[in-house]
Design a protein around this motif. Sequence first.
Motif, PDB file in Angstrom:
ATOM      1  N   GLU A  11       0.833  -1.205   0.000  1.00 46.28           N
ATOM      2  CA  GLU A  11       0.000   0.000   0.000  1.00 46.28           C
ATOM      3  C   GLU A  11       0.874   1.265   0.000  1.00 46.28           C
ATOM      4  OE1 GLU A  11      -3.085   2.502  -0.258  1.00 46.28           O
ATOM      5  OE2 GLU A  11      -3.188   0.321  -0.464  1.00 46.28           O
ATOM      6  N   HIS A  12       1.922   1.255   0.804  1.00 43.08           N
ATOM      7  CA  HIS A  12       2.838   2.403   0.819  1.00 43.08           C
ATOM      8  C   HIS A  12       3.538   2.559  -0.527  1.00 43.08           C
ATOM      9  CE1 HIS A  12       2.542   3.816   4.900  1.00 43.08           C
ATOM     10  NE2 HIS A  12       2.637   2.574   5.370  1.00 43.08           N
ATOM     11  N   LEU A  13       3.935   1.463  -1.130  1.00 45.43           N
ATOM     12  CA  LEU A  13       4.588   1.530  -2.443  1.00 45.43           C
ATOM     13  C   LEU A  13       3.628   2.067  -3.505  1.00 45.43           C
ATOM     14  CD1 LEU A  13       6.658  -1.789  -2.488  1.00 45.43           C
ATOM     15  CD2 LEU A  13       7.527   0.551  -2.303  1.00 45.43           C
ATOM     16  N   ARG A  14       2.366   1.677  -3.441  1.00 44.62           N
ATOM     17  CA  ARG A  14       1.384   2.208  -4.390  1.00 44.62           C
ATOM     18  C   ARG A  14       1.214   3.713  -4.220  1.00 44.62           C
ATOM     19  NH1 ARG A  14      -1.671  -2.746  -2.920  1.00 44.62           N
ATOM     20  NH2 ARG A  14      -1.333  -4.190  -4.662  1.00 44.62           N
ATOM     21  N   ARG A  15       1.159   4.149  -2.967  1.00 45.96           N
ATOM     22  CA  ARG A  15       1.029   5.592  -2.714  1.00 45.96           C
ATOM     23  C   ARG A  15       2.257   6.350  -3.205  1.00 45.96           C
ATOM     24  NH1 ARG A  15      -1.594   5.931   3.359  1.00 45.96           N
ATOM     25  NH2 ARG A  15      -3.570   4.946   2.806  1.00 45.96           N
ATOM     26  N   ILE A  16       3.427   5.775  -2.972  1.00 45.68           N
ATOM     27  CA  ILE A  16       4.661   6.414  -3.436  1.00 45.68           C
ATOM     28  C   ILE A  16       4.667   6.487  -4.961  1.00 45.68           C
ATOM     29  CG2 ILE A  16       7.162   6.115  -3.631  1.00 45.68           C
ATOM     30  CD1 ILE A  16       7.081   4.952  -0.757  1.00 45.68           C
ATOM     31  N   ARG A  17       4.251   5.408  -5.624  1.00 40.91           N
ATOM     32  CA  ARG A  17       4.210   5.390  -7.088  1.00 40.91           C
ATOM     33  C   ARG A  17       3.250   6.458  -7.613  1.00 40.91           C
ATOM     34  NH1 ARG A  17       2.718  -0.071  -9.653  1.00 40.91           N
ATOM     35  NH2 ARG A  17       4.875  -0.519  -9.119  1.00 40.91           N
ATOM     36  N   ALA A  18       2.081   6.577  -6.993  1.00 40.86           N
ATOM     37  CA  ALA A  18       1.106   7.586  -7.424  1.00 40.86           C
ATOM     38  C   ALA A  18       1.669   8.992  -7.232  1.00 40.86           C
ATOM     39  CB  ALA A  18      -0.194   7.421  -6.648  1.00 40.86           C
ATOM     40  N   SER A  19       2.358   9.179  -6.119  1.00 37.39           N
ATOM     41  CA  SER A  19       2.957  10.491  -5.849  1.00 37.39           C
ATOM     42  C   SER A  19       4.044  10.818  -6.869  1.00 37.39           C
ATOM     43  CB  SER A  19       3.534  10.506  -4.433  1.00 37.39           C
ATOM     44  OG  SER A  19       4.138  11.736  -4.150  1.00 37.39           O
ATOM     45  N   VAL A  20       4.870   9.845  -7.206  1.00 36.06           N
ATOM     46  CA  VAL A  20       5.938  10.045  -8.187  1.00 36.06           C
ATOM     47  C   VAL A  20       5.340  10.346  -9.557  1.00 36.06           C
ATOM     48  CG1 VAL A  20       7.796   8.870  -9.437  1.00 36.06           C
ATOM     49  CG2 VAL A  20       7.686   8.733  -6.947  1.00 36.06           C
ATOM     50  N   GLU A  21       4.264   9.663  -9.913  1.00 37.10           N
ATOM     51  CA  GLU A  21       3.621   9.913 -11.202  1.00 37.10           C
ATOM     52  C   GLU A  21       3.061  11.333 -11.263  1.00 37.10           C
ATOM     53  OE1 GLU A  21       0.782   6.766 -11.646  1.00 37.10           O
ATOM     54  OE2 GLU A  21       2.313   5.306 -12.235  1.00 37.10           O
ATOM     55  N   ARG A  22       2.472  11.809 -10.161  1.00 41.05           N
ATOM     56  CA  ARG A  22       1.993  13.205 -10.133  1.00 41.05           C
ATOM     57  C   ARG A  22       3.156  14.179 -10.267  1.00 41.05           C
ATOM     58  NH1 ARG A  22      -1.183  11.284  -5.920  1.00 41.05           N
ATOM     59  NH2 ARG A  22       0.204  12.261  -4.407  1.00 41.05           N
ATOM     60  N   LEU A  23       4.256  13.887  -9.592  1.00 41.57           N
ATOM     61  CA  LEU A  23       5.431  14.756  -9.698  1.00 41.57           C
ATOM     62  C   LEU A  23       5.992  14.773 -11.113  1.00 41.57           C
ATOM     63  CD1 LEU A  23       7.305  13.944  -6.369  1.00 41.57           C
ATOM     64  CD2 LEU A  23       6.199  16.087  -6.999  1.00 41.57           C
ATOM     65  N   GLU A  24       5.991  13.625 -11.785  1.00 40.97           N
ATOM     66  CA  GLU A  24       6.468  13.574 -13.168  1.00 40.97           C
ATOM     67  C   GLU A  24       5.602  14.447 -14.064  1.00 40.97           C
ATOM     68  OE1 GLU A  24       6.380   9.401 -14.014  1.00 40.97           O
ATOM     69  OE2 GLU A  24       8.451   9.091 -13.369  1.00 40.97           O
ATOM     70  N   GLY A  25       4.289  14.388 -13.869  1.00 47.48           N
ATOM     71  CA  GLY A  25       3.383  15.234 -14.654  1.00 47.48           C
ATOM     72  C   GLY A  25       3.627  16.702 -14.381  1.00 47.48           C
TER      73      GLY A  25
END
Length: 72
Positions: A11-25
């Motif tokens: 769950e933490h890894l999914r949240r981190i991935r979502a956060s990184v994807e927002r930062l990339e955008g």
Amino acid sequence: MAEKYEDIVLEHLRRIRASVERLEGDMSEVKHRVSALEQQGAQVQFQLAALNNRMDRFDERLTRIERRLDLV
């Protein structure tokens, strides 16, 4: 019990991935905006150079006029 920890980690890894994807955008948008600002800055410099060129020609013409009228 180990499965519980794995679920928490996933769950933490999914949240981190979502956060990184927002930062990339966001970074992509920032890069586009900086590029647009650089282009506008270059256009302003080009226009300033053109205006300086025109002012130099006006100065030359004014100097010739003053010489012809013996104002100098």
